[in-house]
Design an enzyme around this catalytic site. Structure first.
Site, mmCIF file in Angstrom:
data_model
loop_
_atom_site.group_PDB
_atom_site.id
_atom_site.type_symbol
_atom_site.label_atom_id
_atom_site.label_comp_id
_atom_site.label_asym_id
_atom_site.label_seq_id
_atom_site.Cartn_x
_atom_site.Cartn_y
_atom_site.Cartn_z
ATOM 1 N N LYS A 8 24.843 26.473 -26.912
ATOM 2 C CA LYS A 8 24.108 27.261 -26.070
ATOM 3 C C LYS A 8 25.322 28.060 -25.049
ATOM 4 O O LYS A 8 26.094 27.579 -24.359
ATOM 5 C CB LYS A 8 23.309 27.064 -25.581
ATOM 6 C CG LYS A 8 23.051 25.407 -24.866
ATOM 7 C CD LYS A 8 23.386 25.401 -23.848
ATOM 8 C CE LYS A 8 24.013 24.316 -22.344
ATOM 9 N NZ LYS A 8 23.768 24.358 -21.116
ATOM 10 N N ASP A 134 19.616 18.293 -21.984
ATOM 11 C CA ASP A 134 19.709 19.392 -23.079
ATOM 12 C C ASP A 134 19.176 19.269 -24.220
ATOM 13 O O ASP A 134 18.704 20.375 -24.784
ATOM 14 C CB ASP A 134 21.018 19.910 -23.086
ATOM 15 C CG ASP A 134 21.681 20.559 -21.344
ATOM 16 O OD1 ASP A 134 20.888 20.132 -20.779
ATOM 17 O OD2 ASP A 134 22.923 20.516 -21.579
#
Length: 281
Positions: A8, A134
Site C-alpha cells: 500500500k 496497519d
C-alpha cells in the site's frame, strides 16, 4: 494454499495527537498497489515444531515475523496443526509499504480457509487489530480513510487513481518507524495547525489531485528526510520529471510519484534503488 499479499501507499499522513501511551493518532488514506509477495502455507508432519518459515529471494530470517505472530494468535485459540510456510519477498522491508502487515493478514486468511475455522470478517478483524496497526486495512484491501493508530478503517471513500501510473523508489537505507515517531520534528506545530478531518477527506476526489502538491502532506517527511537526506532529493526529482504528486509513504523510506499515463518515467533509478513502475487500479 497460496496468496499474493500486496503493498500500500499513504496518500497524506497527518499527526493528529500524541497519546498517553506514547503512540500517536494519525489520519491518512491507504491505497493498495500492485507489488506482491508470495505466501504459501502447507500442512506439516513435524510434531516437534508447529511453524517453520522458509524465505526465498535472498532474504534472511525476518525478526519478529508477523506471519508467525498470526499463526500463534490463532493457534492459541484453535490448537492448529503444524505448518510449513514459504514466503517470497518482493515488497521491500522497512519501506513504508505495509508488506509485513499484508503478509500477516494473508496468513490469517489462509489459516482460516486451510483449517476451516469459519471466522467471519468481524472475527478476523479482532485478530488483525492484535497483529498491528496497519493490519486491519489489508482485511478488505481497498482505498480507505485510516485514523487512530492506523487501526480505524473507513472504506466509504471513493477515489480512483486508474488514470495514473506510479513510480516508486525504495532505497536500501531505512529507519525504524519507532525512531521516526519518537523523533518527530515540529510536533507541536503540526498538531496545532490541523485542518478539520472533513476538509482533509474532501481532497480525495479525482478532480482535486492537482491540489495535492500544495495541500496533501506527509507529516513524517521532515523527520525521515533529516535521517536520510537523499529521500528529499528523490522527491524533488520526481516533480522535475512531471509528477502530478510526489510523497514519502508511511514513515519511509519509499518515495513515489503519480504521473499521467502518457508521461515517460524511464530513468536509471535501478542502478541505485529498488524501483517499481506500473499503472494503478
Amino acid at each position: 494454499m497460496i496468496r499474493f499479499p500486496n503493498a500500500k501507499i499513504n496518500l497524506g499522513l497527518r499527526i493528529i495527537s500524541e497519546r498517553d501511551d506514547g503512540f500517536h493518532n494519525i489520519e491518512s488514506v491507504f491505497y493498495p498497489i500492485n507489488i506482491f509477495d508470495i505466501l504459501e502455507v502447507i500442512k506439516s508432519n513435524n510434531q516437534n515444531k508447529k511453524i517453520t518459515i522458509n524465505y526465498s529471494n535472498n532474504f534472511q530470517t525476518i525478526k519478529n515475523d508477523l506471519c508467525e505472530k498470526a499463526y500463534n494468535l490463532l493457534d492459541a485459540d484453535f490448537n492448529l496443526p503444524p505448518v510449513n510456510v514459504y514466503l517470497h519477498k518482493n515488497i521491500p522491508i522497512g519501506a513504508g509499504l505495509g508488506g509485513g502487515s499484508s503478509n500477516a493478514v494473508s496468513m490469517l486468511k489462509i489459516l482460516n480457509s486451510l483449517f476451516k475455522l469459519n471466522l467471519n470478517l468481524e472475527q478476523l478483524l479482532f485478530y488483525c487489530k492484535k497483529l498491528g496497526s496497519d493490519c486491519p486495512f489489508f482485511l478488505e484491501n481497498k482505498p480507505a480513510f485510516v485514523s487512530g493508530l492506523g487501526d480505524k478503517i473507513n472504506s466509504n471513500i471513493s477515489i480512483s487513481l486508474s488514470e495514473y501510473k506510479l513510480l516508486l523508489i525504495s532505497p536500501t537505507k531505512f529507519i525504524s518507524t519507532k525512531k521516526v515517531f519518537t523523533s518527530i520534528k515540529n510536533k507541536e506545530t503540526l498538531i496545532n495547525n490541523q485542518i478539520k478531518s472533513e476538509y482533509f477527506i474532501r481532497l480525495f476526489n479525482e478532480k482535486f489531485i492537482n491540489l495535492w502538491k500544495e495541500n496533501l502532506k506527509n507529516d513524517l517527511e521532515l523527520t525521515t528526510f533529516s535521517f536520510i537526506p537523499e529521500l528529499k532529493k528523490i522527491k524533488e526529482k520526481l516533480y522535475k520529471m512531471g509528477a502530478v504528486y510526489a510523497s514519502m509513504t508511511g514513515s519511509g523510506s519509499s518515495v513515489y510519484g503519480l504521473f499521467l499515463k502518457h508521461v515517460d518515467v524511464d530513468h536509471d533509478w535501478r542502478k541505485e534503488y529498488n524501483c517499481f513502475s506500473f499503472s494503478l487500479c
